[in-house]
Write a protein that holds these residues in place. Structure first.
Motif, mmCIF file in Angstrom:
data_model
loop_
_atom_site.group_PDB
_atom_site.id
_atom_site.type_symbol
_atom_site.label_atom_id
_atom_site.label_comp_id
_atom_site.label_asym_id
_atom_site.label_seq_id
_atom_site.Cartn_x
_atom_site.Cartn_y
_atom_site.Cartn_z
ATOM 1 N N ASP A 186 69.922 37.361 49.209
ATOM 2 C CA ASP A 186 69.921 36.300 47.814
ATOM 3 C C ASP A 186 69.084 34.956 48.145
ATOM 4 O O ASP A 186 69.061 34.227 47.129
ATOM 5 C CB ASP A 186 71.345 36.164 47.617
ATOM 6 C CG ASP A 186 71.976 37.515 47.147
ATOM 7 O OD1 ASP A 186 73.313 37.807 47.421
ATOM 8 O OD2 ASP A 186 71.163 38.169 46.471
ATOM 9 N N LYS A 187 68.501 34.783 49.229
ATOM 10 C CA LYS A 187 68.150 33.455 49.761
ATOM 11 C C LYS A 187 66.780 33.429 49.056
ATOM 12 O O LYS A 187 65.811 34.328 49.080
ATOM 13 C CB LYS A 187 68.215 33.314 51.106
ATOM 14 C CG LYS A 187 69.417 33.102 51.565
ATOM 15 C CD LYS A 187 69.429 32.853 53.342
ATOM 16 C CE LYS A 187 68.748 33.944 54.135
ATOM 17 N NZ LYS A 187 68.568 33.707 55.476
ATOM 18 N N ARG A 188 66.403 32.003 48.484
ATOM 19 C CA ARG A 188 64.989 31.858 48.154
ATOM 20 C C ARG A 188 63.949 31.610 49.106
ATOM 21 O O ARG A 188 64.422 31.392 50.302
ATOM 22 C CB ARG A 188 64.946 30.705 47.189
ATOM 23 C CG ARG A 188 65.803 30.760 45.739
ATOM 24 C CD ARG A 188 66.208 29.621 45.151
ATOM 25 N NE ARG A 188 64.983 28.705 45.037
ATOM 26 C CZ ARG A 188 64.348 28.639 44.027
ATOM 27 N NH1 ARG A 188 64.701 29.403 42.700
ATOM 28 N NH2 ARG A 188 63.119 27.866 43.663
ATOM 29 N N ALA A 189 62.680 31.963 48.998
ATOM 30 C CA ALA A 189 61.846 31.539 50.193
ATOM 31 C C ALA A 189 61.955 30.227 50.758
ATOM 32 O O ALA A 189 61.678 30.268 51.693
ATOM 33 C CB ALA A 189 60.382 31.980 49.529
ATOM 34 N N THR A 190 62.285 29.235 49.895
ATOM 35 C CA THR A 190 62.152 27.962 50.299
ATOM 36 C C THR A 190 63.316 27.808 51.286
ATOM 37 O O THR A 190 63.455 26.709 51.708
ATOM 38 C CB THR A 190 62.238 27.120 49.085
ATOM 39 O OG1 THR A 190 63.345 27.462 48.151
ATOM 40 C CG2 THR A 190 61.113 26.919 48.412
ATOM 41 N N GLU A 191 64.266 28.499 51.240
ATOM 42 C CA GLU A 191 65.495 28.253 52.133
ATOM 43 C C GLU A 191 65.101 28.765 53.453
ATOM 44 O O GLU A 191 65.903 28.278 54.567
ATOM 45 C CB GLU A 191 66.679 29.301 51.725
ATOM 46 C CG GLU A 191 67.204 28.303 50.200
ATOM 47 C CD GLU A 191 68.371 29.032 49.851
ATOM 48 O OE1 GLU A 191 68.992 30.267 50.740
ATOM 49 O OE2 GLU A 191 68.543 28.956 48.607
ATOM 50 N N VAL A 192 63.920 29.379 53.768
ATOM 51 C CA VAL A 192 63.446 29.603 55.164
ATOM 52 C C VAL A 192 62.148 28.779 55.310
ATOM 53 O O VAL A 192 61.148 29.208 54.882
ATOM 54 C CB VAL A 192 62.929 31.208 55.461
ATOM 55 C CG1 VAL A 192 62.752 31.552 56.490
ATOM 56 C CG2 VAL A 192 64.306 32.215 54.806
ATOM 57 N N PRO A 193 62.409 27.523 55.926
ATOM 58 C CA PRO A 193 61.134 26.673 55.996
ATOM 59 C C PRO A 193 59.994 27.114 56.621
ATOM 60 O O PRO A 193 60.135 28.053 57.467
ATOM 61 C CB PRO A 193 61.722 25.642 56.690
ATOM 62 C CG PRO A 193 63.219 25.578 56.586
ATOM 63 C CD PRO A 193 63.588 26.918 56.545
ATOM 64 N N VAL A 194 58.757 27.059 55.982
ATOM 65 C CA VAL A 194 57.604 27.554 56.596
ATOM 66 C C VAL A 194 57.386 27.059 58.058
ATOM 67 O O VAL A 194 57.049 27.507 58.931
ATOM 68 C CB VAL A 194 56.440 27.146 55.782
ATOM 69 C CG1 VAL A 194 54.882 27.643 56.327
ATOM 70 C CG2 VAL A 194 56.481 27.753 54.537
ATOM 71 N N LEU A 195 57.719 25.556 58.068
ATOM 72 C CA LEU A 195 57.709 24.983 59.560
ATOM 73 C C LEU A 195 58.368 23.720 59.411
ATOM 74 O O LEU A 195 58.851 23.157 58.410
ATOM 75 C CB LEU A 195 56.054 24.747 59.841
ATOM 76 C CG LEU A 195 55.572 23.392 59.139
ATOM 77 C CD1 LEU A 195 54.239 23.241 59.628
ATOM 78 C CD2 LEU A 195 55.330 23.783 57.713
ATOM 79 N N ARG A 196 58.961 23.475 60.512
ATOM 80 C CA ARG A 196 59.999 22.160 60.697
ATOM 81 C C ARG A 196 59.891 21.678 62.041
ATOM 82 O O ARG A 196 59.705 22.436 62.985
ATOM 83 C CB ARG A 196 61.227 22.549 60.161
ATOM 84 C CG ARG A 196 62.171 23.414 61.140
ATOM 85 C CD ARG A 196 63.556 23.577 60.642
ATOM 86 N NE ARG A 196 64.158 24.655 61.808
ATOM 87 C CZ ARG A 196 64.251 25.732 61.718
ATOM 88 N NH1 ARG A 196 63.585 26.549 61.106
ATOM 89 N NH2 ARG A 196 65.142 26.456 62.700
ATOM 90 N N TRP A 197 60.142 20.219 62.337
ATOM 91 C CA TRP A 197 60.023 19.637 63.647
ATOM 92 C C TRP A 197 61.469 19.608 63.994
ATOM 93 O O TRP A 197 62.385 19.258 63.297
ATOM 94 C CB TRP A 197 59.618 18.361 63.421
ATOM 95 C CG TRP A 197 59.376 17.397 64.686
ATOM 96 C CD1 TRP A 197 60.468 16.535 64.999
ATOM 97 C CD2 TRP A 197 58.226 17.237 65.511
ATOM 98 N NE1 TRP A 197 60.006 15.966 66.225
ATOM 99 C CE2 TRP A 197 58.891 16.236 66.440
ATOM 100 C CE3 TRP A 197 57.125 17.729 65.621
ATOM 101 C CZ2 TRP A 197 57.917 15.793 67.779
ATOM 102 C CZ3 TRP A 197 56.336 17.223 66.646
ATOM 103 C CH2 TRP A 197 56.767 16.653 67.635
ATOM 104 N N GLU A 198 61.936 20.114 65.267
ATOM 105 C CA GLU A 198 63.195 19.873 65.855
ATOM 106 C C GLU A 198 63.037 19.280 67.211
ATOM 107 O O GLU A 198 62.008 19.290 67.899
ATOM 108 C CB GLU A 198 63.577 21.357 65.955
ATOM 109 C CG GLU A 198 64.069 21.936 64.537
ATOM 110 C CD GLU A 198 64.936 23.271 64.764
ATOM 111 O OE1 GLU A 198 65.394 23.397 65.815
ATOM 112 O OE2 GLU A 198 65.789 23.446 63.638
#
Length: 379
Positions: free
Chosen positions: A11-23
């Motif tokens: 049910d999650k939208r694609a935008t809820e799995v970030p393409v990239l992120r800094w951690e």
């Protein structure tokens, strides 16, 4: 570079799995990427701890799409700076990882220039690394904002060209949230039409040889609840002949100063079909994809991909890249012609839509004016 985790849930939208992120975990900063070679079967993230790992992720198409590559390149420079590696060496390697996609070198240059500017002002290595990271984050924000504006301008143009709604849009490759800091380029326009009840059908080219339409665009369309149908690339002509296509929307990896558009191979034949059938052919891309230093289409370097991407097909659950990972469909030793992109001349492009508005007809003068308006002048 290593798998971080797999995500589940329908049910999650694609935008809820970030393409990239800094951690910034205790062991040091990292760039986390959604591995697009594993989609749509699983959502797995990769952790890049240095520029060489990111270069490999870019070349393998774990991260892809012109705007996203620009963002990744900027973060890659910031990663090298934060971890004490040679920033200029990292920048050179990153910028050359995908030669056709101009956004990659633009993002790399922005972060590298911010790094050196901080040093020139008397800052130490930590302050220079912070400046590079700030530049990457700013580019990330700008791309998300540009995506929203492109969707607005693109939908307005569609409604002008095709009054009454009920748009049947044909798209090629993948141009959604997976290629962007926001909701994408061409796909974002179709998504805006869908949300306003004006999308009748999204026709999705499977996009050979890596099936980025079948694997990625269909993935995003399904998660967004859009009415979509997948087709083989060579079936597009029959759709046009049947009068089932109202407009073609594609993205771009580089737009030359004269308006020539380099995009995923197979885009040029769609432009020819669209012209013959009097269907608008619209390119949606941020202004950063316009390269005023590339005079025309013949000056665009077209990346050649490995032949096995054509001579093999993927086994179920296999990753996208890697010779021998697929099922052979051609005799051993078969040579393959496998350009990643083709170039569409400006006379076949109805309009180029950017965050600053649309250029139509597509001319060198119109593009230069738009880039000047955006403060985007590259020699």
């Amino acid at each position: 570079m290593a798998d971080l985790q797999a995500r589940t849930g329908e049910d999650k939208r694609a935008t809820e799995v970030p393409v990239l992120r800094w951690e910034e975990p205790p062991e040091g900063p990292v760039l986390v990427l959604l591995d697009q070679t594993r989609l749509p079967s699983e959502e797995v993230e990769l952790v890049c701890t240095d520029a060489p790992a990111l270069v490999e992720a870019i070349r393998s198409l774990a991260v892809r799409g012109a705007p996203a590559l620009g963002i990744a390149g900027a973060y890659g420079v910031a990663l090298a700076a934060a971890r004490g590696f040679d920033v200029d060496e990292a920048a050179q390697a990153l910028a050359g990882a995908r030669p056709t996609a101009v956004n990659l070198s633009v993002g790399v240059r922005r972060a590298r220039d911010a790094y050196h500017a901080a040093l020139a002002r008397g800052g130490d290595a930590g302050q220079a690394a912070a400046a590079a990271l700030a530049a990457a984050r700013q580019l990330h924000r700008e791309d998300a904002e540009a995506s929203a504006r492109m969707a607005e301008h693109g939908l307005a143009l569609l409604d002008e060209l095709l009054p009454g709604g009920g748009h049947r849009i044909l798209t090629h490759c993948n141009t959604g949230a997976l290629v962007s800091g926001g909701e994408g380029t061409a796909f974002a326009v179709a998504l805006a039409a869908h949300r306003q009840g004006r999308l009748r059908r999204l026709w999705v080219d499977e996009t050979r040889p890596l099936l980025q339409g079948a694997r990625l665009t269909a993935y995003e369309a399904a998660r967004s609840g859009m009415a979509y149908t997948l087709l083989t690339d060579n079936a597009a002509g029959s759709l046009f002949a049947a009068g089932e296509v109202d407009a073609v929307l594609i993205g771009a990896d580089r737009i030359a100063a004269d308006g020539s558009v380099a995009n995923k191979v197979g885009s040029y034949p769609l432009a020819v079909l669209a012209r013959y059938h009097h269907v608008p052919f619209i390119v949606v891309a941020p202004v950063t994809t316009v390269d005023l230093g590339t005079v025309d289409g013949t000056s665009i370097e077209v990346e050649q991909r490995p032949g096995y991407e054509v001579t093999e097909v993927l086994a179920p659950q296999a990753q996208v890249s890697g010779a021998g990972s697929g099922i052979p469909v051609a005799p051993l030793g078969t040579q393959a012609y496998n350009p990643a992109f083709d170039v569409t001349p400006p006379e076949l492009v109805t309009a180029i839509v950017t965050e600053e508005g649309a250029v139509s007809p597509v001319t060198a003068e119109g593009l230069a004016e738009l880039c000047g308006k955006a403060g985007h002048a590259r020699a």
